[in-house]
Write a protein that holds these residues in place. Structure first.
Motif, mmCIF file in Angstrom:
data_model
loop_
_atom_site.group_PDB
_atom_site.id
_atom_site.type_symbol
_atom_site.label_atom_id
_atom_site.label_comp_id
_atom_site.label_asym_id
_atom_site.label_seq_id
_atom_site.Cartn_x
_atom_site.Cartn_y
_atom_site.Cartn_z
ATOM 1 N N ASP A 198 0.899 -1.165 -0.028
ATOM 2 C CA ASP A 198 -0.215 -0.145 0.020
ATOM 3 C C ASP A 198 0.864 1.198 -0.008
ATOM 4 N N THR A 199 2.023 1.308 -0.515
ATOM 5 C CA THR A 199 2.798 2.514 -0.758
ATOM 6 C C THR A 199 2.817 2.929 -2.084
ATOM 7 N N GLU A 200 3.332 3.979 -2.225
ATOM 8 C CA GLU A 200 3.251 4.770 -3.500
ATOM 9 C C GLU A 200 4.499 4.074 -4.464
ATOM 10 N N VAL A 201 5.422 3.730 -3.931
ATOM 11 C CA VAL A 201 6.574 3.067 -4.548
ATOM 12 C C VAL A 201 6.153 1.621 -5.315
ATOM 13 N N ALA A 202 5.450 0.786 -4.292
ATOM 14 C CA ALA A 202 4.936 -0.460 -4.811
ATOM 15 C C ALA A 202 3.952 -0.038 -5.862
ATOM 16 N N ASP A 203 2.958 0.851 -5.997
ATOM 17 C CA ASP A 203 2.190 1.257 -6.914
ATOM 18 C C ASP A 203 2.815 1.435 -8.168
ATOM 19 N N THR A 204 3.708 2.146 -8.023
ATOM 20 C CA THR A 204 4.851 2.808 -9.238
ATOM 21 C C THR A 204 5.639 1.393 -9.818
ATOM 22 N N ILE A 205 6.052 0.517 -8.855
ATOM 23 C CA ILE A 205 6.759 -0.867 -9.553
ATOM 24 C C ILE A 205 5.587 -1.585 -10.184
ATOM 25 N N ARG A 206 4.561 -1.760 -9.683
ATOM 26 C CA ARG A 206 3.522 -2.563 -10.316
ATOM 27 C C ARG A 206 3.169 -2.080 -11.925
ATOM 28 N N LEU A 207 2.915 -0.564 -11.817
ATOM 29 C CA LEU A 207 2.789 0.037 -13.261
ATOM 30 C C LEU A 207 3.965 -0.289 -14.107
ATOM 31 N N ILE A 208 5.149 -0.332 -13.661
ATOM 32 C CA ILE A 208 6.441 -0.301 -14.657
ATOM 33 C C ILE A 208 6.550 -1.931 -14.962
ATOM 34 N N VAL A 253 13.685 -10.575 -10.287
ATOM 35 C CA VAL A 253 13.718 -9.418 -9.356
ATOM 36 C C VAL A 253 15.155 -9.767 -8.375
ATOM 37 N N GLU A 254 15.870 -8.733 -8.086
ATOM 38 C CA GLU A 254 16.949 -8.618 -7.652
ATOM 39 C C GLU A 254 17.022 -7.669 -6.433
ATOM 40 N N LEU A 255 17.235 -7.703 -5.178
ATOM 41 C CA LEU A 255 17.722 -7.167 -4.161
ATOM 42 C C LEU A 255 19.127 -7.101 -3.402
ATOM 43 N N GLU A 256 19.888 -6.255 -3.698
ATOM 44 C CA GLU A 256 21.366 -6.250 -3.306
ATOM 45 C C GLU A 256 21.469 -5.415 -2.039
ATOM 46 N N HIS A 279 19.620 -1.594 -3.325
ATOM 47 C CA HIS A 279 19.218 -1.546 -4.667
ATOM 48 C C HIS A 279 18.534 -2.678 -5.137
ATOM 49 N N LEU A 280 17.045 -2.402 -5.637
ATOM 50 C CA LEU A 280 16.417 -3.234 -6.391
ATOM 51 C C LEU A 280 16.409 -3.124 -7.867
ATOM 52 N N ARG A 281 16.610 -4.269 -8.428
ATOM 53 C CA ARG A 281 16.920 -4.341 -10.131
ATOM 54 C C ARG A 281 15.451 -5.289 -10.495
ATOM 55 N N ILE A 282 14.888 -4.982 -11.308
ATOM 56 C CA ILE A 282 13.655 -5.690 -12.131
ATOM 57 C C ILE A 282 14.123 -5.874 -13.551
ATOM 58 N N VAL A 318 15.027 -5.667 -20.467
ATOM 59 C CA VAL A 318 14.940 -4.546 -20.169
ATOM 60 C C VAL A 318 15.033 -4.374 -18.554
ATOM 61 N N TRP A 319 15.779 -3.526 -18.087
ATOM 62 C CA TRP A 319 16.055 -3.584 -16.506
ATOM 63 C C TRP A 319 15.541 -2.096 -15.830
ATOM 64 N N ILE A 320 15.127 -2.216 -14.691
ATOM 65 C CA ILE A 320 14.887 -0.849 -14.086
ATOM 66 C C ILE A 320 15.858 -1.351 -12.764
ATOM 67 N N ALA A 321 16.561 -0.064 -12.281
ATOM 68 C CA ALA A 321 17.325 -0.097 -11.080
ATOM 69 C C ALA A 321 16.614 1.095 -10.177
ATOM 70 N N LEU A 322 16.257 0.413 -9.015
ATOM 71 C CA LEU A 322 15.861 1.550 -8.149
ATOM 72 C C LEU A 322 16.594 1.544 -6.757
ATOM 73 N N PRO A 323 16.506 2.672 -5.995
ATOM 74 C CA PRO A 323 16.909 2.388 -4.762
ATOM 75 C C PRO A 323 15.856 1.912 -3.817
ATOM 76 N N TRP A 324 16.459 1.045 -2.982
ATOM 77 C CA TRP A 324 15.710 0.497 -2.131
ATOM 78 C C TRP A 324 15.418 1.226 -0.827
ATOM 79 N N ARG A 325 14.355 1.759 -0.445
ATOM 80 C CA ARG A 325 14.030 2.502 0.631
ATOM 81 C C ARG A 325 13.024 1.955 1.511
ATOM 82 N N ALA A 326 12.955 2.199 2.643
ATOM 83 C CA ALA A 326 12.005 1.698 3.620
ATOM 84 C C ALA A 326 10.759 2.606 3.610
#
Length: 150
Positions: free
Chosen positions: A37-47, A70-73, A77-80, A131-139
């Motif tokens: 239920d976070t904005e970033v989760a919504d954004t990732i679902r759309l991507i 899906v990778e979390l380092e 760092h999150l990569r999809i 096709v990769w997206i890389a995002l910072p992983w934030r709490a």
């Protein structure tokens, strides 16, 4: 949490696989601590929806499946990535007013940049591409908690 986590699913290149890809990524990220239920989760679902749709629609039947990685380092760092076996790289098309499609990569680039990430495309050994997206992983702060604070 582990230094590196990864998950992957391969789906048929069929329109019904788009929501399946989105749900898979949402479930994995929830297991890794990202509330749905976070904005970033919504954004990732759309991507993910846009990437999966591209893999289904623009491979012209030359990719019977696509894979979502899906990778979390280090919880940083999150990569999809969405991989298909078609060699053609995605193109950014001009957004004509009458055009019903062709804006997916523009949307993906904008959303990724808005989250402080980046988009890249890399060839596969088999002749396709990822096709990769890389995002910072934030709490993230769940939407209901954030809204209650305002």
């Amino acid at each position: 949490m582990a230094d590196h986590q990864e998950a992957s699913v391969t789906l048929p290149s069929d329109p019904a696989s788009v929501p399946a890809a989105r749900k898979y990524v949402s479930r994995v990220l929830a297991e890794w601590g990202l509330p749905g239920d976070t904005e970033v989760a919504d954004t990732i679902r759309l991507i993910v929806s846009e990437l999966a749709t591209n893999a289904v629609q623009h491979t012209l039947g030359q990719s019977p499946t696509f894979t979502v990685d899906v990778e979390l380092e280090r919880d940083e760092h999150l990569r999809i990535g969405v991989t298909d076996s078609h060699p053609r790289y995605p193109k950014r098309l001009p957004a004509a007013v009458q055009q019903d499609n062709g804006r997916g990569m523009v949307i993906i680039r904008w959303l990724t940049a808005e989250c402080g990430g980046r988009l890249s495309v890399s060839p596969t050994d088999e002749g396709g591409k990822t096709v990769w997206i890389a995002l910072p992983w934030r709490a993230p702060v769940p939407r209901k908690d954030r809204d209650a604070a305002h």
